[in-house]
Write a protein that holds these residues in place. Structure first.
Motif, short mmCIF file in Angstrom:
data_model
loop_
_atom_site.label_atom_id
_atom_site.label_comp_id
_atom_site.label_asym_id
_atom_site.label_seq_id
_atom_site.Cartn_x
_atom_site.Cartn_y
_atom_site.Cartn_z
N ALA A 41 11.22 -22.34 26.31
CA ALA A 41 11.12 -23.63 25.59
C ALA A 41 11.69 -23.57 24.30
O ALA A 41 12.33 -22.24 23.93
N GLN A 42 11.99 -24.57 23.37
CA GLN A 42 12.64 -24.50 22.24
C GLN A 42 11.30 -24.28 21.20
O GLN A 42 10.18 -24.74 21.39
N PRO A 43 11.47 -23.33 20.12
CA PRO A 43 10.38 -23.06 19.11
C PRO A 43 9.87 -24.45 18.46
O PRO A 43 8.67 -24.63 18.40
N GLU A 44 10.94 -25.24 18.40
CA GLU A 44 10.60 -26.74 17.74
C GLU A 44 9.34 -27.36 18.73
O GLU A 44 8.67 -28.25 18.11
N THR A 45 9.87 -27.07 19.80
CA THR A 45 8.72 -27.95 20.89
C THR A 45 7.39 -27.32 20.86
O THR A 45 6.39 -28.03 20.87
N ILE A 46 7.05 -26.02 20.78
CA ILE A 46 5.87 -25.30 20.48
C ILE A 46 5.19 -25.77 19.32
O ILE A 46 4.10 -26.12 19.19
N ALA A 47 5.96 -25.64 17.89
CA ALA A 47 5.62 -26.02 16.87
C ALA A 47 5.05 -27.82 16.73
O ALA A 47 3.92 -27.90 16.17
N SER A 48 5.87 -28.38 17.35
CA SER A 48 5.44 -30.03 17.57
C SER A 48 4.26 -30.03 18.45
O SER A 48 3.33 -31.11 17.97
N ILE A 49 3.97 -29.12 19.28
CA ILE A 49 2.81 -29.56 20.38
C ILE A 49 1.73 -28.96 19.54
O ILE A 49 0.58 -29.57 19.29
N GLU A 50 1.63 -27.87 18.76
CA GLU A 50 0.71 -27.37 17.91
C GLU A 50 0.26 -28.21 16.60
O GLU A 50 -0.81 -28.24 16.44
N GLN A 51 1.21 -28.98 16.17
CA GLN A 51 1.02 -29.94 15.18
C GLN A 51 0.34 -31.26 15.73
O GLN A 51 -0.11 -31.91 14.81
N GLY A 52 0.27 -31.52 17.10
CA GLY A 52 -0.21 -32.55 17.66
C GLY A 52 0.79 -33.83 17.57
O GLY A 52 0.74 -34.97 17.71
N ARG A 53 1.96 -33.42 17.41
CA ARG A 53 3.14 -34.33 17.14
C ARG A 53 3.74 -34.73 18.47
O ARG A 53 4.72 -35.84 18.57
#
Length: 274
Positions: A41-53
């Motif tokens: 996956a993309q790092p931005e995808t993991i970050a967005s999921i963790e941030q609830g976005r």
């Protein structure tokens, strides 16, 4: 339940799932980038999921459960999230595909493509939504939309073609100031590497896409897909025959639209009329 209350409930559930992903990742001793690489996956995808976005979709939830040894916890959490028609899962999947696409071809006849919208134009779009969105929700949506446009400014951007109806340019979403800003923005974007912008003029006697807007994209592994939206949903199209039909329509649209030079002249003329 009222749609707005359902949306708030879904936002809370997304934050809860995101917090679980972050906690399990940290417990496994992984950074977001390391987890993304292992999950393809993309790092931005993991970050967005963790941030609830961003919604954690079931396929990725299963992969993360396996990588983090969480015994199906994430998949169970995702399966029990409230269903909200206003945030279709397919739209989330499309945004992931868009982010990594090698090529994009976009036809739009009602509103500017998200990748071409200025911040103020996007704000006007979300303020036009029914039911009405709160200012906090609008600003969150605007920020997410502007963030998507980063792909056009990458060192190696996707090859991107836009065909947009002249009717979009005749509207005044957000008022005269936003209108002028939007025209100037389109002129600037049309000059970016890898981008082709064409306008479908009014008064056409034939039109290859009377059924509405659509997007074609090519993935990093050279798979050809399409994406369409309706009032209450959206879908990824993977069937080769259906994608081929849309590709034929897009090829015809490009011959019916103004070429790039005539498109620039039309934009300059509209700016000159202000």
């Amino acid at each position: 339940m009222h749609p707005r209350n359902r949306q708030r409930k879904n936002a809370s559930a997304m934050k809860l799932v995101g917090a679980l992903v972050a906690r399990f990742r940290i417990a496994a001793g992984l950074t977001q980038r390391q987890l993304a690489e292992r999950a393809c996956a993309q790092p931005e995808t993991i970050a967005s999921i963790e941030q609830g976005r961003r919604t954690l979709l079931p396929p990725l939830a299963r992969v993360l459960d396996s990588l983090l040894d969480t015994k199906g916890t994430l998949e169970t959490a995702v399966d029990n999230m409230p269903e909200v028609d206003l945030i279709p899962a397919w739209a989330e999947q499309y945004m992931d595909l868009e982010r990594s696409a090698l090529a994009l071809s976009w036809f739009e006849n009602q509103v500017l493509p998200g990748l071409l919208q200025t911040e103020n134009y996007a704000r006007a779009v979300f303020r036009s939504k029914v039911p009405v969105m709160s200012e906090d929700e609008i600003e969150a949506q605007v920020a997410a939309r502007v963030e998507r446009q980063e792909i056009l400014h990458r060192k190696n951007p996707p090859t991107t073609s836009f065909v947009i109806s002249e009717a979009i340019l005749r509207d005044r979403l957000g008022g005269e100031v936003v209108y002028a800003e939007t025209l100037q923005h389109l002129v600037a974007v049309a000059q970016l590497p890898g981008i082709t912008l064409q306008i479908m003029p009014l008064g056409q006697q034939t039109h290859a896409a009377l059924d509405g807007p659509f997007i074609l994209l090519e993935t990093p592994d050279y798979q050809h897909l399409a994406y369409t939206e309706t009032q209450r949903g959206s879908q990824i199209i993977g069937d080769p025959d259906e994608v081929s039909i849309l590709a034929q329509k897009y090829a015809m649209l490009r011959t019916q639209a103004l070429n790039t030079e005539d498109t620039k002249r039309l934009l300059d003329r509209l700016l000159g009329e202000l």
